[in-house]
Design a protein around this motif. Sequence first.
Motif, PDB file in Angstrom:
ATOM      1  N   PHE A  95      66.010  -0.838 -69.160  1.00 49.54           N
ATOM      2  CA  PHE A  95      65.398  -2.164 -69.059  1.00 49.54           C
ATOM      3  C   PHE A  95      65.385  -2.787 -70.440  1.00 49.54           C
ATOM      4  CE2 PHE A  95      62.777   0.214 -65.776  1.00 49.54           C
ATOM      5  CZ  PHE A  95      63.533  -0.241 -64.719  1.00 49.54           C
ATOM      6  N   PRO A  96      65.501  -4.082 -70.530  1.00 47.33           N
ATOM      7  CA  PRO A  96      65.429  -4.719 -71.855  1.00 47.33           C
ATOM      8  C   PRO A  96      63.993  -4.726 -72.382  1.00 47.33           C
ATOM      9  CG  PRO A  96      65.800  -6.358 -70.166  1.00 47.33           C
ATOM     10  CD  PRO A  96      65.792  -5.039 -69.480  1.00 47.33           C
ATOM     11  N   LYS A  97      63.426  -3.550 -72.478  1.00 46.28           N
ATOM     12  CA  LYS A  97      62.053  -3.390 -72.967  1.00 46.28           C
ATOM     13  C   LYS A  97      62.072  -2.261 -73.978  1.00 46.28           C
ATOM     14  CE  LYS A  97      60.052  -4.814 -68.661  1.00 46.28           C
ATOM     15  NZ  LYS A  97      58.872  -4.890 -67.886  1.00 46.28           N
ATOM     16  N   SER A  98      60.895  -1.897 -74.461  1.00 46.00           N
ATOM     17  CA  SER A  98      60.849  -0.838 -75.466  1.00 46.00           C
ATOM     18  C   SER A  98      61.186   0.507 -74.825  1.00 46.00           C
ATOM     19  CB  SER A  98      59.476  -0.787 -76.113  1.00 46.00           C
ATOM     20  OG  SER A  98      58.558  -0.234 -75.203  1.00 46.00           O
ATOM     21  N   ILE A  99      61.526   1.470 -75.686  1.00 46.70           N
ATOM     22  CA  ILE A  99      61.854   2.808 -75.206  1.00 46.70           C
ATOM     23  C   ILE A  99      60.674   3.363 -74.413  1.00 46.70           C
ATOM     24  CG2 ILE A  99      62.312   5.163 -75.997  1.00 46.70           C
ATOM     25  CD1 ILE A  99      63.719   3.882 -78.432  1.00 46.70           C
ATOM     26  N   TYR A 100      59.482   3.184 -74.986  1.00 47.08           N
ATOM     27  CA  TYR A 100      58.263   3.678 -74.325  1.00 47.08           C
ATOM     28  C   TYR A 100      58.114   3.061 -72.940  1.00 47.08           C
ATOM     29  CZ  TYR A 100      53.335   4.821 -73.675  1.00 47.08           C
ATOM     30  OH  TYR A 100      52.157   5.291 -73.192  1.00 47.08           O
ATOM     31  N   LEU A 157      68.890 -16.341 -61.599  1.00 45.77           N
ATOM     32  CA  LEU A 157      68.618 -15.045 -60.965  1.00 45.77           C
ATOM     33  C   LEU A 157      69.920 -14.284 -60.735  1.00 45.77           C
ATOM     34  CD1 LEU A 157      65.935 -15.951 -58.264  1.00 45.77           C
ATOM     35  CD2 LEU A 157      65.586 -14.577 -60.294  1.00 45.77           C
ATOM     36  N   LYS A 158      70.940 -15.044 -60.334  1.00 43.52           N
ATOM     37  CA  LYS A 158      72.235 -14.422 -60.066  1.00 43.52           C
ATOM     38  C   LYS A 158      72.837 -13.822 -61.324  1.00 43.52           C
ATOM     39  CE  LYS A 158      74.337 -16.512 -56.251  1.00 43.52           C
ATOM     40  NZ  LYS A 158      74.732 -17.827 -55.828  1.00 43.52           N
ATOM     41  N   SER A 159      72.519 -14.453 -62.481  1.00 39.98           N
ATOM     42  CA  SER A 159      73.160 -13.989 -63.711  1.00 39.98           C
ATOM     43  C   SER A 159      72.497 -12.736 -64.280  1.00 39.98           C
ATOM     44  CB  SER A 159      73.132 -15.103 -64.760  1.00 39.98           C
ATOM     45  OG  SER A 159      71.819 -15.271 -65.222  1.00 39.98           O
ATOM     46  N   VAL A 160      71.368 -12.317 -63.707  1.00 37.92           N
ATOM     47  CA  VAL A 160      70.774 -11.056 -64.157  1.00 37.92           C
ATOM     48  C   VAL A 160      71.625  -9.918 -63.607  1.00 37.92           C
ATOM     49  CG1 VAL A 160      68.766  -9.563 -64.007  1.00 37.92           C
ATOM     50  CG2 VAL A 160      68.464 -12.015 -64.243  1.00 37.92           C
ATOM     51  N   PRO A 161      72.095  -9.007 -64.476  1.00 39.83           N
ATOM     52  CA  PRO A 161      73.016  -7.976 -63.991  1.00 39.83           C
ATOM     53  C   PRO A 161      72.382  -7.118 -62.909  1.00 39.83           C
ATOM     54  CG  PRO A 161      72.394  -7.607 -66.291  1.00 39.83           C
ATOM     55  CD  PRO A 161      71.849  -8.920 -65.906  1.00 39.83           C
ATOM     56  N   PRO A 162      73.142  -6.789 -61.846  1.00 43.98           N
ATOM     57  CA  PRO A 162      72.583  -5.990 -60.753  1.00 43.98           C
ATOM     58  C   PRO A 162      72.140  -4.617 -61.226  1.00 43.98           C
ATOM     59  CG  PRO A 162      74.929  -6.450 -60.410  1.00 43.98           C
ATOM     60  CD  PRO A 162      74.517  -7.216 -61.591  1.00 43.98           C
ATOM     61  N   SER A 163      72.676  -4.145 -62.354  1.00 45.23           N
ATOM     62  CA  SER A 163      72.290  -2.807 -62.822  1.00 45.23           C
ATOM     63  C   SER A 163      70.799  -2.733 -63.115  1.00 45.23           C
ATOM     64  CB  SER A 163      73.103  -2.430 -64.058  1.00 45.23           C
ATOM     65  OG  SER A 163      72.760  -3.263 -65.139  1.00 45.23           O
ATOM     66  N   ILE A 164      70.200  -3.897 -63.495  1.00 43.48           N
ATOM     67  CA  ILE A 164      68.766  -3.907 -63.776  1.00 43.48           C
ATOM     68  C   ILE A 164      67.984  -3.687 -62.481  1.00 43.48           C
ATOM     69  CG2 ILE A 164      66.853  -5.362 -64.557  1.00 43.48           C
ATOM     70  CD1 ILE A 164      68.517  -4.530 -66.844  1.00 43.48           C
ATOM     71  N   ARG A 165      68.461  -4.344 -61.402  1.00 43.48           N
ATOM     72  CA  ARG A 165      67.798  -4.142 -60.109  1.00 43.48           C
ATOM     73  C   ARG A 165      67.935  -2.692 -59.675  1.00 43.48           C
ATOM     74  NH1 ARG A 165      70.450  -8.867 -59.888  1.00 43.48           N
ATOM     75  NH2 ARG A 165      69.232 -10.732 -59.440  1.00 43.48           N
ATOM     76  N   ASP A 166      69.170  -2.140 -59.811  1.00 43.02           N
ATOM     77  CA  ASP A 166      69.400  -0.745 -59.438  1.00 43.02           C
ATOM     78  C   ASP A 166      68.468   0.170 -60.209  1.00 43.02           C
ATOM     79  OD1 ASP A 166      71.321  -1.383 -57.671  1.00 43.02           O
ATOM     80  OD2 ASP A 166      73.023  -0.846 -58.935  1.00 43.02           O
ATOM     81  N   ALA A 167      68.348  -0.105 -61.519  1.00 42.06           N
ATOM     82  CA  ALA A 167      67.522   0.754 -62.354  1.00 42.06           C
ATOM     83  C   ALA A 167      66.092   0.761 -61.857  1.00 42.06           C
ATOM     84  CB  ALA A 167      67.563   0.267 -63.804  1.00 42.06           C
ATOM     85  N   ARG A 198      63.824 -21.635 -74.474  1.00 38.30           N
ATOM     86  CA  ARG A 198      64.995 -20.800 -74.261  1.00 38.30           C
ATOM     87  C   ARG A 198      65.113 -19.761 -75.352  1.00 38.30           C
ATOM     88  NH1 ARG A 198      69.106 -21.868 -70.649  1.00 38.30           N
ATOM     89  NH2 ARG A 198      70.587 -20.219 -71.029  1.00 38.30           N
ATOM     90  N   ARG A 199      64.979 -20.237 -76.585  1.00 39.14           N
ATOM     91  CA  ARG A 199      65.059 -19.332 -77.737  1.00 39.14           C
ATOM     92  C   ARG A 199      63.990 -18.263 -77.661  1.00 39.14           C
ATOM     93  NH1 ARG A 199      67.057 -22.476 -82.214  1.00 39.14           N
ATOM     94  NH2 ARG A 199      69.232 -22.775 -81.682  1.00 39.14           N
ATOM     95  N   ARG A 200      62.795 -18.706 -77.266  1.00 37.80           N
ATOM     96  CA  ARG A 200      61.637 -17.841 -77.295  1.00 37.80           C
ATOM     97  C   ARG A 200      61.793 -16.701 -76.283  1.00 37.80           C
ATOM     98  NH1 ARG A 200      58.103 -15.166 -77.200  1.00 37.80           N
ATOM     99  NH2 ARG A 200      55.849 -15.337 -77.249  1.00 37.80           N
ATOM    100  N   PHE A 201      62.337 -17.059 -75.105  1.00 37.26           N
ATOM    101  CA  PHE A 201      62.375 -16.067 -74.032  1.00 37.26           C
ATOM    102  C   PHE A 201      63.699 -15.309 -73.950  1.00 37.26           C
ATOM    103  CE2 PHE A 201      58.874 -18.620 -72.465  1.00 37.26           C
ATOM    104  CZ  PHE A 201      58.029 -17.637 -71.999  1.00 37.26           C
ATOM    105  N   GLU A 202      64.650 -15.773 -74.721  1.00 39.42           N
ATOM    106  CA  GLU A 202      65.971 -15.173 -74.571  1.00 39.42           C
ATOM    107  C   GLU A 202      65.968 -13.715 -75.020  1.00 39.42           C
ATOM    108  OE1 GLU A 202      69.385 -17.555 -75.974  1.00 39.42           O
ATOM    109  OE2 GLU A 202      69.436 -17.629 -73.785  1.00 39.42           O
ATOM    110  N   ARG A 203      66.511 -12.845 -74.203  1.00 42.25           N
ATOM    111  CA  ARG A 203      66.594 -11.439 -74.569  1.00 42.25           C
ATOM    112  C   ARG A 203      67.988 -10.921 -74.268  1.00 42.25           C
ATOM    113  NH1 ARG A 203      61.171  -9.018 -71.994  1.00 42.25           N
ATOM    114  NH2 ARG A 203      60.122 -11.000 -72.011  1.00 42.25           N
ATOM    115  N   ARG A 204      68.300  -9.821 -74.888  1.00 39.83           N
ATOM    116  CA  ARG A 204      69.604  -9.238 -74.614  1.00 39.83           C
ATOM    117  C   ARG A 204      69.438  -8.133 -73.579  1.00 39.83           C
ATOM    118  NH1 ARG A 204      70.764  -6.225 -78.765  1.00 39.83           N
ATOM    119  NH2 ARG A 204      68.620  -6.325 -79.448  1.00 39.83           N
ATOM    120  N   TRP A 205      70.528  -7.854 -72.892  1.00 42.68           N
ATOM    121  CA  TRP A 205      70.512  -6.660 -72.053  1.00 42.68           C
ATOM    122  C   TRP A 205      71.881  -6.014 -72.080  1.00 42.68           C
ATOM    123  CZ3 TRP A 205      69.302 -11.346 -69.406  1.00 42.68           C
ATOM    124  CH2 TRP A 205      70.378 -11.936 -68.755  1.00 42.68           C
TER     125      TRP A 205
END
Lengths: 440, 265
Positions: B110-115, A312-322, A433-440
């Motif tokens: 967000f790491p989601k689609s543009i939509y 949870l800590k490793s999720v960038p705070p910018s995502i929470r702000d957004a 891990r592979r399946r859920f891994e996403r970039r941000w």
Amino acid sequence: MTDATHEGAKRHRSLLTVDAQTKKRNAAEARFKVYGMVAILAGLTFLVVLAVSIIRSGLPAFSANMVQVELTLSQEQYAEAEGQLFKTRAYADIFNAAFTAELRERGLTTEFDPESIERIIGQPGATIRSFYRANEDQLGQPVTFNLPTASRIDGYFKGRLLRENVTDSRFLTLADLDLADELKEAGIIQSQFNWTFITGKDSSVDNPGGAGLGASVIGSFAMMLVVLFLSLPIGVAASIYLEEFAPKNRITDLIEVNISNLAAVPSIVFGILGLAVFIQFAHLPQSAPLVGGLVLTLMTLPTIIISTRASLKSVPPSIRDAALGVGASKMQAVFHHVLPLAMPGILTGTIIGLAQALGETAPLLLIGMVGFVAREYPDGLVSAFMDPNSAMPAQIYTWAARSDDAFYEKAWGGIIILLVFLLAMNLLAILLRRRFERRW
Amino acid sequence: MYDAPTQASKLDQTDIKITANNVQVYYGDTHAIKDVSVDIVDRAVTAFIGPSGCGKSTFLRCLNRMNDTIDICRVEGQIKIDGEDIYDRRIDPVQLRAKVGMVFQKPNPFPKSIYDNVAYGPKIHGMTRNKAELDEVVETALRGAALWDEVKDRLHTPGTGLSGGQQQRLCIARAVATKPEVLLMDEPCSALDPIATAQVEDLIESLKEQFSVVIVTHSMQQAARISQKTAFFHLGNLVEYDDTNTIFTNPSDPRTESYITGRIG
């Protein structure tokens, strides 16, 4: 550098010659690399030695030397045997007589002592009895039995027991080995894949051939279900609260320190805690996988909480702000955005925690989930959780402690099965891990 | 000390959106914002300028209570939007943030689609009844952020795959989609190249037709280009607040002049 400013000649040092300091630095770096490689090699060597010795000692457990015998039991014989005091003894006698007759008929060259048969085939009585009790309609018809050889004969064929070390005794004579060799040549004794070892239950100390890990695999599986369904929700909820919602003050600091400490508490402490709280105080059944699961949940929780908080800590705070910035509530921000991003880490942590729990032995011994308890398969879902059973590592421990070499071999074989489960879980962790891994 | 109310009285009082009175912000023991009073006009761009650490971003984050997320942060004084004190106990910051949108320094789709990025706000606020309405809201927002033509064919590709400038415009579209009344922008162009900056500036120019835009910027040229009002912050104080033209041509405070001419900061 200071020299260079003072002496004009040194200012134009050639880059082609290496100066003393650089040489020293490079040497130190090279040395460090060598140390690193030595460390890795040492580690790999231990790993290889471990793997080789496990496989060498454990593989024989997966095969068994079996005797195939055709037997016809008449209705009268059945009734007579059932009427006796020592019923399995009676069945064994019937079997021995039939088998001896068959061998004579086949015209085996070696003369043999009828008692040899008994020493080679161990204890067929119980198997035959339970078969006919379940299938009375088979009485009077020829039935082919696939019976394990006695552990000494099995060991002789697998090289565990050497002819030179055999002295005639009431357990085994050299003549028995001659007869066994002959039976093997005639194809009556065959080496087969030992399904009983994988699917079976624990057997009595004098019947290693019938022992299997199946019942305790079910026990382990039931415990893992309890651990998963308790520790994942509790652990994740606790971490989300601590990480995202709880105020940072002395109390939460104290909780945090204590969770870290809990992760380092010896597992036997959890075992005795489980004995005191779940069995003696809450009166849950002894040796039940439910209790085992509860104890292992206590053990796994800190691992899951620590890894969940880290991810949870490793999720960038910018995502929470957004999320907060567009008017999401804190809970929406966490559940819609932060948690999905932390998911790979949470799952990996959970599976590692489960794998740890799967291999845990000490606490199970304290709550009575020892190997010899796994004598029966559970009959139904509730029974799988509530009835006495063992677990894989506890079963292995029990086998390793028995005096018969055949059980020792089973212990190694059990370790192979346990490792296969652990590897499968780790593979699952990697895949998730592979399946859920996403970039941000 | 600078006297805000008299300065503000010079401004057009008819269209005041936000009023701040004697706002103090503390981070633990640090007094980050000292007694700031300012009136922000509707349908105009207000720029906050000042050297790093002067408190302009902190003050901006007070306007939609984003500072609530920082434990040690304490806000005193009064900030009113449309006459309502946003630090009133009865105000729910979540509702406030739907009304006061925000765009951050670093593009943070967000790491989601543009939509999904654009649709998220309208979805959680229940602004649409069906998919068609949502589609329309998304399209309007993306058009409003001058991004529609570039992404209309790939609405369902990840928003994180866009270029930096596009990402920032996506974030603006996301903020606009919830139909806020005030749009706060915290150095929205600091991570962008000059071309993307120009695009975002054009966008801000058009956004002020509908919103009250408050922008924090490090670039004085940017402030001069796009804003109608400018506030100069220094060491937690609001030094001067006036029409942008006045601030850049005829500042009344010597500190403002020094900063604008590049002597402090």
